[in-house]
Design an enzyme around this catalytic site. Structure first.
Site, PDB file in Angstrom:
ATOM      1  CG  LEU A  86      -1.875  -1.248   1.217  1.00 17.37           C
ATOM      2  CD1 LEU A  86      -2.484  -1.035   2.488  1.00 17.37           C
ATOM      3  CD2 LEU A  86      -2.716  -1.380   0.045  1.00 17.37           C
ATOM      4  CB  CYS A  87       1.242   3.949  -2.460  1.00 12.69           C
ATOM      5  SG  CYS A  87       1.963   5.699  -2.621  1.00 12.69           S
ATOM      6  CG  LEU A  88      -0.932   3.982   3.116  1.00 15.84           C
ATOM      7  CD1 LEU A  88      -1.334   3.011   4.546  1.00 15.84           C
ATOM      8  CD2 LEU A  88      -2.104   4.559   2.619  1.00 15.84           C
ATOM      9  CB  THR A 121      -3.276   6.325  -2.279  1.00 15.25           C
ATOM     10  OG1 THR A 121      -1.810   6.287  -2.416  1.00 15.25           O
ATOM     11  CG2 THR A 121      -3.463   4.864  -1.304  1.00 15.25           C
ATOM     12  CG  LEU A 122       0.339   2.147  -6.173  1.00 21.24           C
ATOM     13  CD1 LEU A 122      -0.214   2.177  -7.686  1.00 21.24           C
ATOM     14  CD2 LEU A 122       1.913   2.375  -6.272  1.00 21.24           C
TER      15      LEU A 122
END
Length: 227
Positions: A86-88, A121-122
């Site tokens: 997860l892109c965070l 988001t991604l």
């Protein structure tokens, strides 16, 4: 292999998490690998995730806390792709925004906060509220079929089993209520038909009697005229 600094920090993070639990979050490291943590997000009230249990994992680099972890969610949820990084801002996608002062509690709090938002988001997906609620219910059986989840989170397993039993009782009660409503409707219809039949019969008899009287009167009048 984790560095001594990573082991020390993650041990402290675990103690802090036990001492100061994060609302709606349960997390612990594997006994065999302190760099791999597993978490469960319990869907907060008044959100589409309410009632759901979402299993995922944090994969920490050996350089932690100087580098961020990889964040993955395993249980289908309607917000994030499963088994995908997860892109965070708190994940390994953004090492430039990572703060070494952040702990496991900080990471999981950030994950929960982002989950209940809608910003894309991604690694995120778009689903309707109804779909998210469906995923929340489906998360029960999904997690119970995961041997590692069952092994790591026995208390949550018990909660899920209790929820499944309660849902089953509610469905049976609703089924009984529907059957009862059908029976009452049938009884009401039968009573109505009976009343209608009685009324029709009485009216028919009355008309027959009136007809007989009318015929008798006509015959009497005819005889009088003939006389």
């Amino acid at each position: 292999m984790a560095t001594k600094a990573a082991v020390h920090r993650l041990t402290q993070d675990y103690k802090k998490l036990i001492r100061e639990p994060v609302p709606y979050i349960t997390a612990l490291p594997l006994n065999s690998n302190i760099l791999e943590w597993h978490y469960v997000v319990t869907g907060p009230e008044d959100t589409p995730y309410e009632g759901g249990f979402y299993h995922g994992k944090l994969i920490f680099p050996k350089e932690y806390p100087f580098r961020p972890p990889r964040i993955i969610m395993t249980t289908p949820n309607g917000r994030f792709q499963t088994d995908t990084r997860l892109c965070l801002s708190i994940s390994d996608y953004h090492p430039d925004t990572w703060n070494p002062a952040w702990s496991v509690s900080t990471i999981l709090t950030g994950l929960l906060s982002f989950m209940v938002e809608t910003a894309p988001t991604l690694g995120s997906i778009e689903t309707s509220t109804a779909q998210k609620r469906m995923y929340a219910i489906q998360s029960w059986s999904f997690n119970l079929n995961d041997a590692l989840f069952v092994k790591l989170f026995p208390e949550i397993v018990k909660k899920i089993q209790d929820k499944m039993e309660e849902k089953k009782r509610q469905e049976e009660e609703q089924k009984r209520q529907r059957n009862s409503d059908v029976d009452l409707s049938a009884e009401a219809y039968t009573a109505h038909e009976l009343q209608h039949g009685i009324a029709t019969g009485l009216w028919s008899n009355l008309m027959l009697i009136l007809g007989v009287f009318a015929f008798a009167y006509t015959v009497k009048a005819l005889l009088q005229n003939l006389a």
